[in-house]
Design an enzyme around this catalytic site. Structure first.
Site, PDB file in Angstrom:
ATOM      1  N   PHE A  76     -14.128   5.176  -3.232  1.00  0.00           N
ATOM      2  CA  PHE A  76     -13.504   6.494  -3.394  1.00  0.00           C
ATOM      3  C   PHE A  76     -13.550   7.320  -2.116  1.00  0.00           C
ATOM      4  CE2 PHE A  76     -15.704   5.056  -7.258  1.00  0.00           C
ATOM      5  CZ  PHE A  76     -14.591   4.608  -7.931  1.00  0.00           C
ATOM      6  N   GLY A  98     -11.629  -2.507  -6.096  1.00  0.00           N
ATOM      7  CA  GLY A  98     -11.335  -2.415  -7.515  1.00  0.00           C
ATOM      8  C   GLY A  98      -9.875  -2.041  -7.724  1.00  0.00           C
ATOM      9  N   GLY A 144      -2.917   0.951   0.964  1.00  0.00           N
ATOM     10  CA  GLY A 144      -3.195  -0.490   0.919  1.00  0.00           C
ATOM     11  C   GLY A 144      -1.996  -1.342   0.591  1.00  0.00           C
ATOM     12  N   ARG A 188       7.978   1.031  -6.125  1.00  0.00           N
ATOM     13  CA  ARG A 188       7.894  -0.222  -6.864  1.00  0.00           C
ATOM     14  C   ARG A 188       6.459  -0.467  -7.343  1.00  0.00           C
ATOM     15  NH1 ARG A 188      11.338  -4.456  -6.601  1.00  0.00           N
ATOM     16  NH2 ARG A 188      12.085  -3.933  -4.525  1.00  0.00           N
ATOM     17  N   ASN A 226       2.103  -4.784  -9.806  1.00  0.00           N
ATOM     18  CA  ASN A 226       1.439  -5.382 -10.962  1.00  0.00           C
ATOM     19  C   ASN A 226       1.146  -4.260 -11.961  1.00  0.00           C
ATOM     20  OD1 ASN A 226      -0.389  -6.414 -12.845  1.00  0.00           O
ATOM     21  ND2 ASN A 226      -1.422  -7.713 -11.339  1.00  0.00           N
ATOM     22  N   PRO A 227       1.874  -4.215 -13.080  1.00  0.00           N
ATOM     23  CA  PRO A 227       1.711  -3.078 -14.003  1.00  0.00           C
ATOM     24  C   PRO A 227       0.288  -2.929 -14.537  1.00  0.00           C
ATOM     25  CG  PRO A 227       3.121  -4.802 -14.958  1.00  0.00           C
ATOM     26  CD  PRO A 227       2.901  -5.166 -13.526  1.00  0.00           C
ATOM     27  N   LYS A 283       5.073   2.990  -3.267  1.00  0.00           N
ATOM     28  CA  LYS A 283       4.382   4.167  -2.744  1.00  0.00           C
ATOM     29  C   LYS A 283       2.893   4.022  -3.069  1.00  0.00           C
ATOM     30  CE  LYS A 283       8.354   7.229  -3.633  1.00  0.00           C
ATOM     31  NZ  LYS A 283       8.781   8.533  -4.223  1.00  0.00           N
ATOM     32  N   GLY A 284       2.077   4.945  -2.555  1.00  0.00           N
ATOM     33  CA  GLY A 284       0.639   4.876  -2.835  1.00  0.00           C
ATOM     34  C   GLY A 284       0.322   5.370  -4.234  1.00  0.00           C
ATOM     35  N   GLU A 342      -4.477   7.530  -5.392  1.00  0.00           N
ATOM     36  CA  GLU A 342      -5.021   8.892  -5.385  1.00  0.00           C
ATOM     37  C   GLU A 342      -4.233   9.875  -6.232  1.00  0.00           C
ATOM     38  OE1 GLU A 342      -7.000   9.513  -1.186  1.00  0.00           O
ATOM     39  OE2 GLU A 342      -5.453   7.985  -1.079  1.00  0.00           O
TER      40      GLU A 342
END
Lengths: 708, 197
Positions: free
Chosen positions: A249, A477, A519, A595, A598-599, A670-671, A674
């Site tokens: 975090f 994680g 990431g 996009r 992985n849901p 997108k990120g 957070e």
């Protein structure tokens, strides 16, 4: 990206690749890496806040059977360059904050090390200290720039004119407390120095030191870059591994003092590995925190809700040892349109440990203020808070005038309202009561920007029928193990079973750390480019040992646009009229995340952020004892520092509206790490207002603030 | 502060302790201060039990001791002489997961995985407690056998903190296992096989 839905891996629901190891407890975290005959470290920490060490008497500790070494500033190896004040430890007698690492005992067992540390006597010459945060601090200063490299202040138009023209104004102060990350895995380090034989490398014979580190790290590449100038070593002399990280975090983003402490202790006993895992209490001292803020927020609006002015003036805490100028004002500059706007950032210097990134630094505290103020404005205008936000949605970025690469905030608000049953909300506070419980609903917008991504590379190598993809990424994680494998499989046009991913080691291609929600789009881009380079060079039938590298690519055209992710949070609460206790009965997030690779893992990122948002809204506050002679966090364990437990989180759901955004790079993602926490405390606070008619402007919303 | 501190005994004290861990017997000479947690991790190299706070506040170190869930950081090894200890890797292996481990995987009941072994041991022990009719804080009538529902699961699992925030998925996983089988069958009894020193 592969477009054939029958063979594509990206976008498919995949169980975590690292899952079987984690559910059996056999994924090796840093402290658990196999080590021959390790020694154990326990730190000596300062018991004053500011001053100088006069004398250290370690004789009783050294006399104890099983003690191997006592490290202090008197015998610590010299560091070379003072490139980071937080890591430049044990080089002088100076004490900068309470709980600072001033030495260590290394012993055969943890029990002996801890006992021996208690026997070391330290005498100090204390100096006048100051740990009391106040916004009007006489030494508060303008940092010039804030963390993202942008100016600390901004000004457009004339806000006094904008406020004078307004039919309705809001002018309030909002505050957020110190918080601590509290990953379940405490920061852990194993360090071992060795000699590396140079058998004529570059014509040099002889030996040179070699340092091996196992760390819980969000990015080993940048960790090594930060350590090298202090240690005076070449990259080839330092090896860092971190394949599994037990939550971070932000607290494991850059190396903190405990890494250097363990490295220096191990230097005194070459050939022997030294292990150190922080105690929970020590985590509250010297591995960073979320700084505390005091924020004055002003809004002016015409009678129809159109904003005429926005101002946001922030005072926030800072360590005198090392500044961390959080970008608290950032979202205010971009989220809503208004012709007159101003923001400012001032730092309050204190004798406390350095702050660091904590999930959505800047956006988390800043959006608490902004989205609570917007709710207050909606109440004054008698306007639905969703309608108020929709009316002030900008056509282009309010600060730069650039168009948005994609912008689906309106869709998130409208879809969320439909899913949540917003039409059942009564605008009038205290309109719904069930027994002792007052019930209400609240909403807040969320936004998170595309962050900068320093150079990042990946490699693909063909060995024994498998495609080995290497990148010095980290999975905290987040699902990186799984989503990078999916991205690689599609880019190479092979099934996932043919991809073997390697992450978390400095021998792998250099990668930016897991931070700023970068990431997936950053590492993913590098993996895709490496895969394309590999196929260009070797075709579909590579030979054993064929290898190619690639660097993350982002389109130049992206510079013409403003790049952000958006979302909306909807909270339903009940508040006890007897105890003031708040229950968040439902929380919904609807996102505009580009996009989704992985849901399954994406959903966990969203609900994880939202759950941490509930935690921050209801519980989290580190109480700094700022009386003279103290300066430490008094509630430094889970008995005093509460985080959300299972019973606090009955119903948390995430949905998303998927519009891939190529300006974020070839993944279109997108990120998402957070944005799930951004605005959640505001949504909950707004729901509390709707339930009770009480407006809370300071986190957390503890019962004492609500008891009637 | 002028007194020279008493360093305590300079000779090492060792107590002979026998522990069965995941079916393997160990005869150990232990420091009387050693917890079950540190003994498992530092002496026996059993890393499928995690240290999160060392104070009994987070639940990451939960193991099954003689079939009951306990916080191993609060257990002195000396007082667990002769106990059968089961950790997550004793419940199931990567190739043959325990139903609770499979459910955590299927429901994505974790992110970083650090609290997970403790969550899983706790969930197995918790379902057993429920099957035995033990009430909790949210049981409406403590004279009656508590039923398996989400409120009971959340309450009984609130001693196991998860900072990644996977709680709603953890509840789904436990609900599935609890509904799918008799809770008492979820607990394999450890079998002692060999003695190592």
């Amino acid at each position: 990206m592969t477009t054939d839905p029958k063979t594509a891996s990206v976008g498919q629901d995949r169980v975590r690749i690292d899952g079987p190891l984690k559910v059996t407890g056999t994924a090796p975290y840093a402290f658990e890496q196999p080590t021959e005959n390790p020694a154990y470290l326990f730190p000596l920490t300062s018991t004053i806040t500011r001053g100088k060490i006069r004398a250290i008497d370690a004789s009783a500790a050294r006399a104890l059977s099983g003690v191997l070494e006592v490290l202090t500033h008197e015998n610590a190896p010299k560091l070379l360059a003072k490139t980071d004040t937080e890591l430049y430890i044990l080089q002088s007698r100076d004490v900068h904050y309470f709980g600072e690492n001033i030495g260590a005992v290394v012993a055969e067992t943890q029990e002996i090390a801890r006992h021996a540390a208690s026997l070391v006597r330290v005498e100090y010459d204390t100096e006048q200290e100051d740990t009391r945060f106040r916004p009007e601090h006489p030494e508060r200063y303008n940092p010039g720039k804030i963390n993202t490299g942008i100016p600390a202040d901004s000004k457009q138009g004339n806000v006094e004119q904008g406020l004078a023209e307004a039919a309705v104004t809001v002018d309030e102060v909002y505050a957020t407390p110190y918080e601590h990350h509290n990953p379940m895995e405490m920061h852990s380090v194993i360090a071992e120095w060795d000699r590396e034989r140079l058998d004529g490398v570059l014509g040099v014979l002889g030996e040179r030191p070699h340092l091996r580190i196992h760390d819980a790290s969000q990015g080993v590449s940048y960790e090594r870059l930060m350590l090298l100038p202090l240690l005076g070593l070449l990259p080839q002399q330092v090896e860092i591994s971190s394949p599994y990280v037990g939550g971070a975090f932000g607290s494991k983003g850059i190396p903190h003092a405990q890494v250097m402490l363990t490295v220096l202790a191990a230097r005194l006993m070459p050939g022997r590995a030294v292990k150190y895992m922080l105690s929970r209490q020590q985590m509250f001292r010297s591995v960073g925190h979320r700084l505390t803020t005091h924020q004055r927020f002003r809004l002016g609006a015409a009678a129809d809700g159109t904003l005429t002015a926005i101002t946001h003036d922030v005072q926030q805490s800072s360590s005198r040892l090392k500044q961390f100028a959080e970008q608290t004002v950032n979202a205010t500059r971009h989220l809503y349109a208004a012709p007159h706007r101003e923001t400012s950032t001032r730092m309050v210097p204190l004798d406390i440990g350095p702050a660091t990134f904590m999930r959505a630094p800047g956006e988390f505290p800043g959006m608490f203020a902004q989205e609570t103020a917007m709710d207050e404005l909606a109440v004054k205008l008698g306007l639905d808070p969703i309608e108020l936000r929709l009316r002030n949605k900008p056509d282009t970025d309010p600060e730069s005038g650039k168009p948005h690469s994609s912008h689906h905030l309106g869709e998130c608000l409208k879809e969320g309202a439909r899913l949540f049953g917003w039409e059942k909300r009564q605008a009038q506070p205290r309109a719904r009561q069930e027994g002792e419980w007052l019930c209400g609903m609240g909403v807040a917008a969320a936004t998170y920007p595309r962050q900068m991504t320093p150079p990042t590379k990946a490699s693909v190598a063909f060995r024994e029928g498998k495609y080995h993809v290497g990148i010095a990424a980290a999975d905290l994680g987040t699902g990186a193990w799984t989503v990078l494998t999916q991205i690689a499989a599609d880019a190479l046009k092979v099934p996932e079973e043919d991809v073997v991913l390697h992450i978390g080691h400095t021998d792998l291609p250099l990668a930016f750390l897991a931070g700023g929600s970068t990431g997936t789009y950053n590492w993913g881009s590098a993996v895709m480019v490496a895969a394309v380079n590999f196929r260009d060079r070797y075709g579909l039938t590579p030979a054993e040992g064929d290898e190619a590298e690639g660097s993350a690519f982002f389109p130049d055209e992206a510079k013409k646009y403003m790049l952000d992710a958006y979302g909306a949070h909807f909270a339903e609460v009940k508040v006890s009229t007897v105890t003031g206790e708040v229950h968040v009965t439902r929380l919904l997030g609807v996102y505009d995340p580009g996009r989704i690779i992985n849901p399954r893992t994406a959903n966990s990122q969203f609900i994880g952020g939202m759950t941490m948002g509930i935690s921050a809204a209801l519980h989290e506050e580190s109480y700094l004892d700022s009386r003279p002679g103290y300066g430490h966090v008094v509630n430094s364990d889970f008995a005093g520092y509460h985080i959300a437990a299972n019973a606090d989180v009955p119903d948390v759901q995430a949905r998303w509206i998927e519009h891939p955004d190529p300006m974020f790079g070839p993944t279109g993602a997108k990120g998402i790490g957070e944005i799930g926490i951004v605005g959640v405390p505001a949504a909950i606070g707004n729901a509390i207002y709707n339930a009770t008619g009480k407006r809370l402007r300071e986190l957390p919303f503890t019962p004492a603030k609500l008891v009637e | 502060m002028k007194d020279t501190p008493d360093p305590g005994p300079t000779f090492p004290i060792a107590l002979p302790i026998q522990l069965a861990v995941n079916g393997k017997r160990h005869q150990l000479d232990l420091d009387p201060r050693a917890s079950v947690l540190d003994t498992l991790r530092d002496r026996l190299g059993v890393m499928s039990v995690k240290k999160g706070c060392d104070h009994g506040q987070c639940g990451a170190c939960t193991v099954l001791a003689d079939g009951k869930r306990v916080l191993s950081c609060l257990c002195l090894a000396a007082s667990y002489d002769g106990a059968d200890i089961l950790t997550a890797e004793g419940l199931g292996t990567v190739d043959q997961l325990h139903p609770m481990q499979q459910a955590f995987l299927d429901h994505d009941g974790f992110q970083c995985g650090y609290c997970t072994p403790g969550q899983i041991c706790s969930a197995v022990g918790m379902l057993d407690e429920l099957a035995q009719g033990m009430p909790s804080h949210v049981t409406p009538d403590v004279r009656k056998v508590a039923e398996l529902n989400d409120a009971e699961i959340r309450e009984r699992m609130s001693g196991n903190l998860c900072r990644c925030g996977a709680y709603v998925n953890i509840v789904s996983a436990i609900r599935e296992v609890g509904q799918g089988q008799a809770a008492s069958a979820a607990l394999p009894m450890p079998v002692a096989r060999e003695v190592t020193r």
